[in-house]
Scaffold this motif. Structure first.
Motif, PDB file in Angstrom:
ATOM      1  N   TYR A 196      33.939  37.938  39.592  1.00  0.00           N
ATOM      2  CA  TYR A 196      32.634  38.584  39.497  1.00  0.00           C
ATOM      3  C   TYR A 196      32.863  40.001  38.964  1.00  0.00           C
ATOM      4  O   TYR A 196      33.654  40.764  39.537  1.00  0.00           O
ATOM      5  N   PHE A 197      32.178  40.371  37.880  1.00  0.00           N
ATOM      6  CA  PHE A 197      32.467  41.621  37.174  1.00  0.00           C
ATOM      7  C   PHE A 197      31.374  42.672  37.372  1.00  0.00           C
ATOM      8  O   PHE A 197      30.188  42.357  37.486  1.00  0.00           O
ATOM      9  N   GLU A 198      31.810  43.932  37.372  1.00  0.00           N
ATOM     10  CA  GLU A 198      30.922  45.074  37.154  1.00  0.00           C
ATOM     11  C   GLU A 198      31.638  46.056  36.235  1.00  0.00           C
ATOM     12  O   GLU A 198      32.872  46.134  36.233  1.00  0.00           O
ATOM     13  N   SER A 199      30.855  46.785  35.458  1.00  0.00           N
ATOM     14  CA  SER A 199      31.418  47.792  34.552  1.00  0.00           C
ATOM     15  C   SER A 199      30.502  49.004  34.549  1.00  0.00           C
ATOM     16  O   SER A 199      29.289  48.872  34.759  1.00  0.00           O
ATOM     17  N   ALA A 200      31.088  50.191  34.333  1.00  0.00           N
ATOM     18  CA  ALA A 200      30.309  51.422  34.364  1.00  0.00           C
ATOM     19  C   ALA A 200      30.951  52.463  33.458  1.00  0.00           C
ATOM     20  O   ALA A 200      32.181  52.465  33.272  1.00  0.00           O
ATOM     21  N   PRO A 201      30.160  53.351  32.874  1.00  0.00           N
ATOM     22  CA  PRO A 201      30.748  54.444  32.098  1.00  0.00           C
ATOM     23  C   PRO A 201      31.656  55.302  32.973  1.00  0.00           C
ATOM     24  O   PRO A 201      31.421  55.455  34.174  1.00  0.00           O
ATOM     25  N   VAL A 202      32.708  55.857  32.389  1.00  0.00           N
ATOM     26  CA  VAL A 202      33.586  56.743  33.139  1.00  0.00           C
ATOM     27  C   VAL A 202      32.790  57.944  33.632  1.00  0.00           C
ATOM     28  O   VAL A 202      31.748  58.306  33.063  1.00  0.00           O
ATOM     29  N   ALA A 203      33.255  58.562  34.697  1.00  0.00           N
ATOM     30  CA  ALA A 203      32.555  59.697  35.297  1.00  0.00           C
ATOM     31  C   ALA A 203      32.323  60.783  34.262  1.00  0.00           C
ATOM     32  O   ALA A 203      33.229  61.153  33.502  1.00  0.00           O
TER      33      ALA A 203
END
Length: 306
Positions: A196-203
């Protein structure tokens, strides 16, 4: 391999939806038998129910906090899960539920429930975040952070093996490509696996969260044909019944997370893998390469990253 065969094992966010659940993986998926996963997003006043008998579970807050009212042998207990701001803010406390327990979950945020059918009863257990083993695996651009709350060394479960992995932007994980689809005592175990995946922009990035993505690959082994070459985004799910799988690559500018759920038919609960022989040599390079200095994520001395 046909496009239909490929889509059999990769499911974009919401394509496995059921009432109350954003995604459900269980034995109704053709060719699937040993593992399950439920994902939901809750608001105040919402409640989700997991009461099917003969299923052990691990409740994992992805973001937010939750209350779990669980009933076992006539006893009703309420456990509060403090949770976290996001999957990139370090480990969360989790709740392992015996196969004799039913549960009702309320709260606000996103929650995952890992599952495996079993008649073997193990004790329900709340594991606080402070007790979860954190492993920095690999080195260099193969560095990743693993939260081993549901592995055999950390949790007394009947069949389930559950962990979560954070891969910093530009790094590769689930690498070298490996498999666990043959029963070779002491060397390899048979395990279905859910990603199960999640992705987010770097801080600090100006990018929209909707733009964040990674890549995931799976390919055939002697045990069976499979082909996944997909962009993965938050909420997407990949199923690996057999075959080599990896890498899971975080695109530049975007961190990648995945929750792994494993179980199989072998008598022992163990995670034993075989690397693809063409790429196994990569492990030897880690001995002379430092771990990515961006890890670990979720250092409380620096405060939340998001």
């Amino acid at each position: 391999m046909t496009g239909i065969e490929s889509r059999r094992w990769f499911h974009p966010r919401g394509s496995l939806a059921r009432p109350g659940w954003e995604s459900v993986v269980d034995a109704t998926v053709p060719g699937w038998a040993h593992t399950g996963l439920r994902v939901a997003e809750l608001s105040d006043g919402d409640e989700i129910v997991c009461e099917e008998p003969g299923t052990e579970r691990v409740v994992v807050p992805l973001s937010g906090a939750f209350a779990v009212v669980h009933t076992e042998e006539g006893r009703v207990t309420e456990t509060h899960l403090a949770g976290r701001a996001s999957v990139f803010d370090g480990p969360t406390d989790v709740l392992y539920l015996s196969a004799a327990a039913g549960a009702r979950i309320t709260g606000r945020g996103r929650v995952a429930v890992a599952e495996s059918p079993t008649t073997d009863l193990r004790p329900t257990r709340h594991i606080p975040a402070s007790e979860i083993p954190i492993e920095l695996r690999g080195a260099g651009s193969s560095s990743r952070q693993v939260h081993n709350f549901g592995t055999p060394q950390a949790l007394d479960a009947a069949r389930l093996i559950v962990c979560e992995v954070i891969t910093p932007a530009q790094n590769w994980s689930s690498y070298p490509p490996h498999k666990h689809d043959e029963h070779v005592p002491g060397a390899e175990s048979r395990l279905e696996e859910i990603y199960y995946f999640e992705s987010a922009p770097v801080a600090g990035s100006p990018a929209s969260p909707d733009a964040a993505f990674g890549l995931f690959s799976a390919y055939a082994s002697p045990a069976g044909d499979i082909e996944i070459d997909a962009q993965v985004r938050s909420g997407d799910i990949a199923l690996v019944p057999y075959g080599y799988h990896g890498p899971a690559a975080a695109a530049p500018g975007y961190d990648l997370y995945y929750l792994n759920v494993m179980a199989g038919p072998d008598p022992d609960r163990s995670w034993l893998i075989s690397d693809d022989p063409a790429h196994a040599w990569v492990r030897d390079t880690w001995e002379r390469t430092p771990v990515d200095p961006r890890l670990p994520y979720g250092d409380t001395t620096e405060g939340p990253r998001r």
